[in-house]
Scaffold this active site. Structure first.
Site, mmCIF file in Angstrom:
data_model
loop_
_atom_site.group_PDB
_atom_site.id
_atom_site.type_symbol
_atom_site.label_atom_id
_atom_site.label_comp_id
_atom_site.label_asym_id
_atom_site.label_seq_id
_atom_site.Cartn_x
_atom_site.Cartn_y
_atom_site.Cartn_z
ATOM 1 N N ASP A 251 -8.047 -5.165 -0.686
ATOM 2 C CA ASP A 251 -8.364 -6.098 -1.775
ATOM 3 C C ASP A 251 -7.988 -7.619 -1.729
ATOM 4 O OD1 ASP A 251 -7.301 -3.072 -3.187
ATOM 5 O OD2 ASP A 251 -9.465 -3.895 -3.427
ATOM 6 N N HIS B 299 0.884 -1.196 0.102
ATOM 7 C CA HIS B 299 0.083 0.080 -0.078
ATOM 8 C C HIS B 299 0.951 1.322 -0.120
ATOM 9 C CE1 HIS B 299 -3.382 2.758 1.239
ATOM 10 N NE2 HIS B 299 -4.042 1.919 0.711
HETATM 11 C C1 SDX Z 1 -6.004 0.532 -2.853
HETATM 12 O O1 SDX Z 1 -4.395 4.693 -1.837
HETATM 13 C C2 SDX Z 1 -5.143 4.194 -1.369
HETATM 14 O O2 SDX Z 1 -5.699 4.488 -0.189
HETATM 15 C C3 SDX Z 1 -5.823 3.249 -2.173
HETATM 16 C C4 SDX Z 1 -6.867 2.250 -1.510
HETATM 17 C C5 SDX Z 1 -8.187 2.923 -1.155
HETATM 18 O O3 SDX Z 1 -9.040 2.526 -0.270
HETATM 19 O O4 SDX Z 1 -8.278 3.925 -2.152
HETATM 20 O O5 SDX Z 1 -6.260 1.621 -0.221
HETATM 21 C C6 SDX Z 1 -7.275 1.091 -2.518
HETATM 22 O O6 SDX Z 1 -5.749 0.887 -4.106
HETATM 23 C C7 SDX Z 1 -5.174 -0.596 -2.268
HETATM 24 C C8 SDX Z 1 -3.934 -1.015 -2.980
HETATM 25 C C9 SDX Z 1 -4.478 -2.061 -4.137
HETATM 26 N N1 SDX Z 1 -3.405 -2.658 -5.129
HETATM 27 C C10 SDX Z 1 -2.802 -3.727 -5.120
HETATM 28 O O7 SDX Z 1 -3.057 -4.439 -4.137
HETATM 29 C C11 SDX Z 1 -1.743 -3.977 -6.253
HETATM 30 C C12 SDX Z 1 -0.524 -4.544 -5.581
HETATM 31 N N2 SDX Z 1 -0.013 -3.738 -4.704
HETATM 32 C C13 SDX Z 1 1.369 -2.872 -5.316
HETATM 33 O O8 SDX Z 1 1.005 -2.719 -6.692
HETATM 34 C C14 SDX Z 1 1.783 -1.731 -4.598
HETATM 35 O O9 SDX Z 1 1.908 -2.162 -3.167
HETATM 36 C C15 SDX Z 1 1.139 -0.597 -4.474
HETATM 37 C C16 SDX Z 1 0.560 0.180 -5.970
HETATM 38 C C17 SDX Z 1 -0.269 -0.456 -3.816
HETATM 39 C C18 SDX Z 1 1.801 0.497 -3.917
HETATM 40 O O10 SDX Z 1 2.951 0.849 -4.817
HETATM 41 P P1 SDX Z 1 4.392 1.292 -4.154
HETATM 42 O O11 SDX Z 1 4.078 2.609 -3.556
HETATM 43 O O12 SDX Z 1 5.456 1.214 -5.190
HETATM 44 O O13 SDX Z 1 4.526 0.238 -3.211
HETATM 45 P P2 SDX Z 1 5.219 0.238 -1.749
HETATM 46 O O14 SDX Z 1 5.749 1.481 -1.522
HETATM 47 O O15 SDX Z 1 4.085 -0.599 -1.102
HETATM 48 O O16 SDX Z 1 6.495 -0.760 -2.339
HETATM 49 C C19 SDX Z 1 7.610 -0.694 -1.805
HETATM 50 C C20 SDX Z 1 8.322 -1.817 -2.471
HETATM 51 C C21 SDX Z 1 8.430 -1.521 -3.879
HETATM 52 O O17 SDX Z 1 9.886 -2.330 -4.083
HETATM 53 P P3 SDX Z 1 11.037 -1.313 -4.298
HETATM 54 O O18 SDX Z 1 11.062 -0.357 -5.640
HETATM 55 O O19 SDX Z 1 11.343 -0.528 -3.095
HETATM 56 O O20 SDX Z 1 12.308 -2.132 -4.488
HETATM 57 O O21 SDX Z 1 7.587 -3.082 -2.359
HETATM 58 C C22 SDX Z 1 7.514 -3.747 -3.885
HETATM 59 C C23 SDX Z 1 7.537 -2.484 -4.608
HETATM 60 O O22 SDX Z 1 8.037 -2.950 -5.896
HETATM 61 N N3 SDX Z 1 5.995 -3.909 -3.711
HETATM 62 C C24 SDX Z 1 5.563 -5.298 -4.184
HETATM 63 C C25 SDX Z 1 4.221 -5.212 -3.947
HETATM 64 N N4 SDX Z 1 3.689 -4.062 -3.518
HETATM 65 C C26 SDX Z 1 5.155 -3.264 -3.442
HETATM 66 N N5 SDX Z 1 6.359 -6.338 -4.080
HETATM 67 C C27 SDX Z 1 5.735 -7.547 -4.337
HETATM 68 N N6 SDX Z 1 4.169 -7.668 -4.339
HETATM 69 C C28 SDX Z 1 3.475 -6.241 -3.960
HETATM 70 N N7 SDX Z 1 2.326 -6.371 -3.940
#
Ligand code: SDX
Length: 394
Positions: free
Chosen positions: A328, A270
């Site tokens: 989700d 997140h």
């Molecule tokens: C919602 O913003 C909100 O409030 C949204 C929401 C709402 O109510 O409106 O909460 C609803 O959108 C929830 C999120 C739903 N999306 C997913 O579940 C998709 C999978 N999640 C990822 O795509 C990701 O976690 C995001 C898009 C949600 C966040 O993206 P970030 O900011 O890049 O992720 P992070 O800061 O959490 O990541 C830190 C690290 C990164 O690696 P580095 O670049 O630091 O090496 O963790 C990695 C990311 O690549 N990472 C993951 C991951 N999520 C982040 N690696 C593997 N699997 C994952 N799911």
């Protein structure tokens, strides 16, 4: 300040916004709607009670609640001519495509709710939007399965009315199941608002130009559709079904950690929560209740989800990056058990989030210091250079 956004040139992507509506502490996993903890609201209020709280800032008294509920109830029908709007879509159109189109078109039908300078019109737009979203969402679903539209019934509450419009057919009455409608109510409350997420920021930015509220909500729906945002519930269920069995989890966890593999664990991570998403815990509990109510308590996909969560939460990659299940992760399994097709999961998210979008839009529009949003950039392109005629370019 540019509109609601405060831009600090020292940061490339940080834009902050003042609001009194929702508070998130991402490190502690806290979520408050107007100061009330999400778990208490999900357990003890109706969706319209929480909607009233988000819109007006206080939980309603009985008199206030009854008046609000009556106003919403009296606006649940859609202009009859809009029915023809649906028939312009292919039957296999994604319901979110229909939602974007139909909601945006509301401004062509409700001319007395689009002048945002008029407080009465703003209020009518808010009431109409919240009232009509379940009807539009149910119509989008019915259209996609080739069944006739079902009209709202005024004696039903918000979630029961929605489920009946989705699942009733002319040939037999739909039996309201209190366990399932309670679960749907809770799901709506969990999804109602979440501070300045991508789709809410889209609604605020669109609204800051003075665009009519229906067009702004349509923009929010379009943004929510993305798999990194509201589309993650559909993507998470597809991921769990692709994994299929507990024995294949390790392979997918390895892929999620591989920088060269675009695969991400859907429903994990997140932008704000670096702890457990408090909504995910409530969603997991709701998931167990719904599966038991429909006799699917042994659903193998639930077993995969629970084992995947256990493995990921003990893996140093996820611990180090503070990746936890978000709302989700369990919502897809729950919505599937509630008989919603995966293509309608994000439609349900949009239905519930409409209350938060409207509340945030209203807060911004009613702020006298509000100006058009205009995020700036850090320019990294070419410096100024002389024009070269085409014949001289090589
Ligand atoms: C919602 O913003 C909100 O409030 C949204 C929401 C709402 O109510 O409106 O909460 C609803 O959108 C929830 C999120 C739903 N999306 C997913 O579940 C998709 C999978 N999640 C990822 O795509 C990701 O976690 C995001 C898009 C949600 C966040 O993206 P970030 O900011 O890049 O992720 P992070 O800061 O959490 O990541 C830190 C690290 C990164 O690696 P580095 O670049 O630091 O090496 O963790 C990695 C990311 O690549 N990472 C993951 C991951 N999520 C982040 N690696 C593997 N699997 C994952 N799911």
């Amino acid at each position: 300040r540019t509109g609601c956004f405060t831009y600090d040139p020292g940061f490339t992507s940080t834009a902050s916004c003042e609001s009194k509506i929702t508070y998130i502490d991402g490190d502690k996993g806290i979520l408050l709607y107007r100061g009330y903890p999400i778990d208490e609201l999900a357990e003890h209020t109706t969706f319209l009670e929480t909607a009233y709280l988000l819109l007006y800032g206080e939980l309603p008294t009985k008199v206030q609640y009854d008046a609000f509920k009556l106003r919403i109830t009296r606006h649940t029908m859609l202009h009859e001519q809009m029915n023809r709007f649906f028939s312009g879509f292919r039957r296999d159109a994604h319901p979110m495509a229909i939602m974007v189109g139909v909601v945006g078109a509301l401004s062509a039908f409700y001319h007395d709710s689009i002048d945002i300078r008029d407080p009465w019109q703003r209020e009518m737009a808010s009431i109409r939007m919240i009232a009509k979203m379940p009807t539009i969402a149910a119509m989008a679903y019915k259209y996609s399965i080739g069944q006739p539209f079902v009209y709202p019934k005024n004696e039903l509450d918000y979630s029961a009315n929605f489920m009946r419009m989705c699942f009733a057919v002319p040939c037999e009455e739909y039996e309201i199941d209190p366990v399932l409608t309670r679960a749907m109510r809770r799901i709506f409350i969990l999804h109602a608002d979440h501070e300045q997420n991508a789709s809410t920021s889209t609604v605020r930015l669109a609204g800051s130009s003075g665009a009519n509220p229906f067009a702004c909500i349509s923009a929010g729906i379009a943004c929510l559709w993305g798999p990194a945002h509201g589309g993650a519930n559909e993507a998470a269920l597809m991921m769990l079904e692709e994994i299929g069995s507990v024995s294949r989890i390790e392979e997918y966890v390895r892929r999620a950690k591989d920088k060269d593999d675009p695969f991400r664990l859907m429903g994990f991570g997140h932008r704000v929560y670096k702890n457990y998403d408090p909504r995910a815990k409530i969603m997991q509990k709701t998931c167990h209740e719904v599966l038991a109510a429909v006799g699917h308590q042994d659903d193998p996909i639930l077993k995969v989800a629970m084992e995947l969560e256990k493995i990921a939460l003990s893996d140093e990659y996820f611990i180090e990056k503070k990746l936890y299940p978000n709302i989700d992760f369990y919502s897809g399994i729950t919505l599937k058990a509630l008989a919603s097709p995966p293509t309608c999961f994000t439609v349900l998210f949009a239905l519930a989030r409409t209350v938060g979008w409207i509340a945030q839009w209203k807060e911004m529009i009613e702020d006298p210091s509000q100006r058009i949003g205009r995020p700036r950039q850090l320019y990294t392109g070419a410096t100024e250079r002389a024009f070269v005629p085409m014949d001289d370019r090589h």
